[in-house]
Motif scaffolding. Sequence first.
Motif, PDB file in Angstrom:
ATOM      1  N   LEU A  72       0.766  -1.194   0.043  1.00  0.00           N
ATOM      2  CA  LEU A  72       0.051  -0.128   0.160  1.00  0.00           C
ATOM      3  C   LEU A  72       0.949   1.309   0.040  1.00  0.00           C
ATOM      4  O   LEU A  72       0.330   2.464  -0.431  1.00  0.00           O
ATOM      5  N   THR A  73       2.014   1.298   0.476  1.00  0.00           N
ATOM      6  CA  THR A  73       2.936   2.472   0.822  1.00  0.00           C
ATOM      7  C   THR A  73       4.013   2.037   0.021  1.00  0.00           C
ATOM      8  O   THR A  73       4.388   2.580  -1.162  1.00  0.00           O
ATOM      9  N   VAL A  74       5.224   2.033   0.897  1.00  0.00           N
ATOM     10  CA  VAL A  74       6.585   2.292   0.270  1.00  0.00           C
ATOM     11  C   VAL A  74       7.195   1.111  -0.885  1.00  0.00           C
ATOM     12  O   VAL A  74       8.168   1.376  -1.492  1.00  0.00           O
ATOM     13  N   GLY A  75       6.376  -0.104  -0.819  1.00  0.00           N
ATOM     14  CA  GLY A  75       6.937  -0.824  -1.911  1.00  0.00           C
ATOM     15  C   GLY A  75       6.327  -1.029  -3.363  1.00  0.00           C
ATOM     16  O   GLY A  75       6.624  -1.783  -3.653  1.00  0.00           O
ATOM     17  N   ARG A  76       5.444  -0.065  -3.684  1.00  0.00           N
ATOM     18  CA  ARG A  76       4.672  -0.039  -4.838  1.00  0.00           C
ATOM     19  C   ARG A  76       5.608   0.066  -6.176  1.00  0.00           C
ATOM     20  O   ARG A  76       5.571  -0.784  -6.897  1.00  0.00           O
ATOM     21  N   GLN A  77       6.516   0.784  -6.026  1.00  0.00           N
ATOM     22  CA  GLN A  77       7.723   0.887  -7.219  1.00  0.00           C
ATOM     23  C   GLN A  77       8.473  -0.232  -7.253  1.00  0.00           C
ATOM     24  O   GLN A  77       8.688  -0.878  -8.300  1.00  0.00           O
ATOM     25  N   GLN A  78       8.938  -1.061  -6.098  1.00  0.00           N
ATOM     26  CA  GLN A  78       9.626  -2.044  -6.218  1.00  0.00           C
ATOM     27  C   GLN A  78       8.868  -3.487  -6.822  1.00  0.00           C
ATOM     28  O   GLN A  78       9.335  -4.128  -7.540  1.00  0.00           O
ATOM     29  N   ILE A  79       7.724  -3.231  -6.233  1.00  0.00           N
ATOM     30  CA  ILE A  79       6.713  -4.442  -6.587  1.00  0.00           C
ATOM     31  C   ILE A  79       6.459  -4.430  -8.120  1.00  0.00           C
ATOM     32  O   ILE A  79       6.302  -5.392  -8.951  1.00  0.00           O
ATOM     33  N   ALA A  80       6.140  -3.273  -8.790  1.00  0.00           N
ATOM     34  CA  ALA A  80       6.028  -2.823 -10.282  1.00  0.00           C
ATOM     35  C   ALA A  80       7.225  -3.442 -11.040  1.00  0.00           C
ATOM     36  O   ALA A  80       7.116  -4.057 -12.062  1.00  0.00           O
ATOM     37  N   THR A  81       8.593  -3.214 -10.609  1.00  0.00           N
ATOM     38  CA  THR A  81       9.702  -3.349 -11.126  1.00  0.00           C
ATOM     39  C   THR A  81       9.932  -4.999 -10.954  1.00  0.00           C
ATOM     40  O   THR A  81      10.356  -5.533 -12.158  1.00  0.00           O
ATOM     41  N   SER A  82       9.674  -5.666  -9.752  1.00  0.00           N
ATOM     42  CA  SER A  82      10.093  -6.946  -9.994  1.00  0.00           C
ATOM     43  C   SER A  82       8.753  -7.776 -10.814  1.00  0.00           C
ATOM     44  O   SER A  82       9.159  -8.678 -11.398  1.00  0.00           O
ATOM     45  N   VAL A  83       7.584  -7.271 -10.936  1.00  0.00           N
ATOM     46  CA  VAL A  83       6.595  -7.835 -11.965  1.00  0.00           C
ATOM     47  C   VAL A  83       7.099  -7.782 -13.194  1.00  0.00           C
ATOM     48  O   VAL A  83       7.123  -8.679 -14.135  1.00  0.00           O
ATOM     49  N   GLU A  84       7.535  -6.571 -13.548  1.00  0.00           N
ATOM     50  CA  GLU A  84       8.275  -6.212 -14.841  1.00  0.00           C
ATOM     51  C   GLU A  84       9.097  -7.431 -15.304  1.00  0.00           C
ATOM     52  O   GLU A  84       9.314  -7.996 -16.382  1.00  0.00           O
ATOM     53  N   VAL A  85      10.350  -7.586 -14.426  1.00  0.00           N
ATOM     54  CA  VAL A  85      11.344  -8.172 -14.658  1.00  0.00           C
ATOM     55  C   VAL A  85      10.795  -9.782 -14.987  1.00  0.00           C
ATOM     56  O   VAL A  85      11.316 -10.612 -15.821  1.00  0.00           O
ATOM     57  N   LEU A  86      10.052 -10.339 -13.954  1.00  0.00           N
ATOM     58  CA  LEU A  86       9.419 -11.696 -13.783  1.00  0.00           C
ATOM     59  C   LEU A  86       8.512 -11.898 -15.232  1.00  0.00           C
ATOM     60  O   LEU A  86       8.663 -12.962 -15.677  1.00  0.00           O
ATOM     61  N   LEU A  87       8.004 -10.951 -15.438  1.00  0.00           N
ATOM     62  CA  LEU A  87       7.217 -11.037 -16.689  1.00  0.00           C
ATOM     63  C   LEU A  87       7.783 -11.181 -17.868  1.00  0.00           C
ATOM     64  O   LEU A  87       7.543 -12.090 -18.855  1.00  0.00           O
ATOM     65  N   GLN A  88       8.864 -10.369 -18.108  1.00  0.00           N
ATOM     66  CA  GLN A  88       9.631 -10.402 -19.038  1.00  0.00           C
ATOM     67  C   GLN A  88      10.416 -11.946 -19.301  1.00  0.00           C
ATOM     68  O   GLN A  88      10.683 -12.312 -20.350  1.00  0.00           O
ATOM     69  N   GLU A  89      10.839 -12.322 -18.179  1.00  0.00           N
ATOM     70  CA  GLU A  89      11.580 -13.600 -18.082  1.00  0.00           C
ATOM     71  C   GLU A  89      10.438 -14.615 -18.678  1.00  0.00           C
ATOM     72  O   GLU A  89      10.746 -15.707 -19.326  1.00  0.00           O
ATOM     73  N   LEU A  90       9.169 -14.643 -18.147  1.00  0.00           N
ATOM     74  CA  LEU A  90       8.278 -15.537 -18.511  1.00  0.00           C
ATOM     75  C   LEU A  90       8.173 -15.474 -20.255  1.00  0.00           C
ATOM     76  O   LEU A  90       8.023 -16.659 -21.048  1.00  0.00           O
ATOM     77  N   ASP A 107      10.333 -14.368 -22.489  1.00  0.00           N
ATOM     78  CA  ASP A 107      11.245 -14.975 -23.220  1.00  0.00           C
ATOM     79  C   ASP A 107      11.374 -16.423 -23.047  1.00  0.00           C
ATOM     80  O   ASP A 107      11.669 -17.164 -23.949  1.00  0.00           O
ATOM     81  N   GLU A 108      10.725 -17.096 -21.928  1.00  0.00           N
ATOM     82  CA  GLU A 108      10.639 -18.511 -21.874  1.00  0.00           C
ATOM     83  C   GLU A 108       9.668 -19.086 -22.710  1.00  0.00           C
ATOM     84  O   GLU A 108       9.857 -20.154 -23.343  1.00  0.00           O
ATOM     85  N   TYR A 109       8.617 -18.272 -22.797  1.00  0.00           N
ATOM     86  CA  TYR A 109       7.652 -18.880 -23.702  1.00  0.00           C
ATOM     87  C   TYR A 109       7.784 -18.624 -25.198  1.00  0.00           C
ATOM     88  O   TYR A 109       6.924 -19.136 -25.960  1.00  0.00           O
ATOM     89  N   GLU A 110       8.648 -17.660 -25.370  1.00  0.00           N
ATOM     90  CA  GLU A 110       8.998 -17.195 -27.043  1.00  0.00           C
ATOM     91  C   GLU A 110       7.869 -16.653 -27.498  1.00  0.00           C
ATOM     92  O   GLU A 110       7.356 -17.078 -28.729  1.00  0.00           O
ATOM     93  N   ASN A 111       7.143 -15.696 -27.121  1.00  0.00           N
ATOM     94  CA  ASN A 111       5.620 -15.214 -27.545  1.00  0.00           C
ATOM     95  C   ASN A 111       6.018 -14.080 -28.311  1.00  0.00           C
ATOM     96  O   ASN A 111       4.873 -13.572 -28.746  1.00  0.00           O
ATOM     97  N   GLY A 112       7.298 -13.635 -28.343  1.00  0.00           N
ATOM     98  CA  GLY A 112       7.592 -12.279 -29.373  1.00  0.00           C
ATOM     99  C   GLY A 112       7.022 -11.157 -28.522  1.00  0.00           C
ATOM    100  O   GLY A 112       6.858 -10.158 -29.391  1.00  0.00           O
ATOM    101  N   ILE A 113       6.956 -10.957 -27.615  1.00  0.00           N
ATOM    102  CA  ILE A 113       6.449  -9.958 -26.571  1.00  0.00           C
ATOM    103  C   ILE A 113       7.728  -9.184 -25.826  1.00  0.00           C
ATOM    104  O   ILE A 113       8.194 -10.055 -25.281  1.00  0.00           O
ATOM    105  N   ARG A 114       7.790  -8.001 -25.806  1.00  0.00           N
ATOM    106  CA  ARG A 114       8.616  -7.140 -25.124  1.00  0.00           C
ATOM    107  C   ARG A 114       7.753  -6.276 -24.006  1.00  0.00           C
ATOM    108  O   ARG A 114       7.001  -5.430 -24.500  1.00  0.00           O
ATOM    109  N   ILE A 115       8.048  -6.658 -22.831  1.00  0.00           N
ATOM    110  CA  ILE A 115       7.406  -5.806 -21.704  1.00  0.00           C
ATOM    111  C   ILE A 115       8.138  -4.262 -21.564  1.00  0.00           C
ATOM    112  O   ILE A 115       9.409  -4.253 -21.345  1.00  0.00           O
ATOM    113  N   ASP A 116       7.320  -3.316 -21.727  1.00  0.00           N
ATOM    114  CA  ASP A 116       7.803  -1.745 -21.704  1.00  0.00           C
ATOM    115  C   ASP A 116       7.817  -1.530 -20.292  1.00  0.00           C
ATOM    116  O   ASP A 116       8.623  -0.900 -19.791  1.00  0.00           O
TER     117      ASP A 116
END
Length: 321
Positions: free
Chosen positions: A165-183, A185-194
């Motif tokens: 709710l407070t101080v960890g929002r930016q860190q959570i968004a960054t972590s989700v972005e990194v994890l989603l890009q890894e997925l 790349d693993e699935y080879e769906n031709g998508i880049r997360i901006d």
Amino acid sequence: MSDREYEININPDWIKMYLGKIVVGLLLLVGIFTAVKTVGPEEEGVVVRLGEFDRVVMPGLNFIFPYGIERMHKIPVQRQLKQEFGFRTETSSPRSEYSKTAYGDESMMLTGDLNLTDVEWVVQYRIIDSYKFLFRVRNAEKTLRDMSEAAMRKIVGDHTVNEVLTVGRQQIATSVEVLLQELCDEYENGIRIDQVVLQDVNPPDPVKPSFNAVNQAQQERETLINQAEAEYNRVIPRARGEADETIQLAEAFALNRVNRARGESDRFNSLFEAYQKAPEVTKQRIYLETMEKILPNIGNKVITDEKGNNVLPLLNLDKKN
């Protein structure tokens, strides 16, 4: 007139000729319609021949085999796309309208300390490989939505409700972005997360007043802590400066007294050594030096002869010459 006078003689050959022309015209129209394709400036066309990938065509006017022999899929490779979770944009006017009535299942999540929170977020992405987007994963956009929700639930589950709710929002968004890009790349769906953007994070409506009260108390605590630290930073350095100044003055005074005492001691030792060598001379010198210091401070001085008996000249001693 008889009924035979109204009969019209129709030649069957004419009917066949006209029908043939109509059929040919329709076939030509269908062929032109299915063979001429226009690809937009932000797109590229993926041509599939009889269900198998054949080629990729660039923006502009393109031709393919008609009658369904080849089909074209237009992929927006130069456009940033987005997926919304927990809400949907109804209108994109200057005052956008959103709807979140039917999307609570997407946004309701469990945090690491077993609290519920309502997380709304947006995933912004681009298609960088149209071939992989179409053929590596079935329904790549639906798969991306499922991966985004799974990644967000995993990262939120690793944090406390206060961090979400407070101080960890930016860190959570960054972590989700990194994890989603890894997925991706693993699935080879031709998508880049901006970017992954946490649009809004709130506690569930039934407990929102309690959370707001807790947040207000935490903010007041932080305010008091900051005020105390400011007062500390204002008073303590000044007190330390004054203490250092007092210590330095004391050290200087002590050094001065010690040096003076040592000087006096050395002077006395030197005088004593001189006295031992010539006592009478030293006595006379000390007497003269002492009188030299005393006489300038005693005012008028009268020097008489010890053999003189006449005291008349002393009657005017109170007068200044």
